[in-house]
Every structure is written in structure tokens, then in C-alpha cells.
Design a protein around this motif. Structure first.
Motif, PDB file in Angstrom:
ATOM      1  N   ASN A   2       0.836  -1.195   0.000  1.00  0.00           N
ATOM      2  CA  ASN A   2       0.000   0.000   0.000  1.00  0.00           C
ATOM      3  C   ASN A   2       0.872   1.246   0.000  1.00  0.00           C
ATOM      4  N   ILE A   3       0.407   2.276  -0.690  1.00  0.00           N
ATOM      5  CA  ILE A   3       1.056   3.582  -0.703  1.00  0.00           C
ATOM      6  C   ILE A   3       0.195   4.494   0.168  1.00  0.00           C
ATOM      7  N   LEU A   4       0.791   5.033   1.227  1.00  0.00           N
ATOM      8  CA  LEU A   4       0.064   5.859   2.179  1.00  0.00           C
ATOM      9  C   LEU A   4       0.758   7.200   2.349  1.00  0.00           C
ATOM     10  N   ARG A  15       3.755   0.444   2.777  1.00  0.00           N
ATOM     11  CA  ARG A  15       3.433  -0.577   3.772  1.00  0.00           C
ATOM     12  C   ARG A  15       3.207  -1.897   3.051  1.00  0.00           C
ATOM     13  N   ALA A  16       3.872  -2.935   3.544  1.00  0.00           N
ATOM     14  CA  ALA A  16       3.744  -4.246   2.907  1.00  0.00           C
ATOM     15  C   ALA A  16       3.966  -5.336   3.947  1.00  0.00           C
ATOM     16  N   THR A  59       4.565  -7.130   9.029  1.00  0.00           N
ATOM     17  CA  THR A  59       4.212  -5.933   8.276  1.00  0.00           C
ATOM     18  C   THR A  59       5.303  -4.900   8.511  1.00  0.00           C
ATOM     19  N   ASP A  61       6.800  -0.808   7.359  1.00  0.00           N
ATOM     20  CA  ASP A  61       6.588   0.500   6.746  1.00  0.00           C
ATOM     21  C   ASP A  61       7.935   1.070   6.362  1.00  0.00           C
TER      22      ASP A  61
END
Length: 87
Positions: A2-4, A15-16, A59, A61
Motif C-alpha cells: 500500500n502507498i500511504l 506498507r507491505a 508488516t 513501513d
């Protein structure tokens, strides 16, 4: 993946999850992340995830300080993410 947007800035956060199904325990895993606009690389960085025993998922970041979320997040069309090293 995800790109946050970072909470206190305009930086991008990637985030992965990483899952270890290798049968081995790792003290650290280095992961390469490359963000692209079509075939043009926008950013390339490495994140190190410490402590990844077999059978676990973590997870992570990674802050990308060189890119501003408002300016480039919508331009990210694809990404590559892969293990560079594990030990």
C-alpha cells in the motif's frame, strides 16, 4: 503493498507484508522497493526487517522522503518488491 501518506508530513509511506515460508529462521531480511510511473523509476530504496522466524508474517513501513505524496502518489503505476539479502 500500500502507498500511504505519512501522518505528520507529505512523505510517502510504503506498507507491505513479508512472509517467511522458507523453512529457515532469519535474523534480518533486506527488501528492495522500486516505485514506477509506467517504466520510469521514481524511487528505489531498501528496508531491513529484523527477526523473521520461519512461518511468520511481518508488516513493515518504509518512509520515502524524496517523494511528496500529493505530487506523485497518483503517478505510481506499478512497483517491484523483492528480497535482496537474508541472513
Amino acid at each position: 503493498m500500500n502507498i500511504l501518506r505519512a501522518e505528520n508530513s507529505n512523505d510517502i509511506i510504503v506498507r507491505a507484508d513479508i512472509e517467511n515460508r522458507s523453512g529457515r529462521n532469519y535474523a534480518a531480511v533486506a527488501i528492495r522497493i522500486i516505485l514506477f510511473n509506467k517504466n520510469i523509476p521514481l524511487a528505489s530504496t531498501v528496508v531491513v526487517v529484523n527477526g523473521l522466524p520461519n512461518g511468520t508474517t511481518r508488516t513493515f513501513d518504509k518512509r520515502i522522503e524524496d517523494l511528496e505524496y500529493d505530487k506523485v502518489a497518483h503517478e505510481i503505476t506499478r512497483h517491484e518488491i523483492f528480497i535482496e539479502n537474508a541472513y
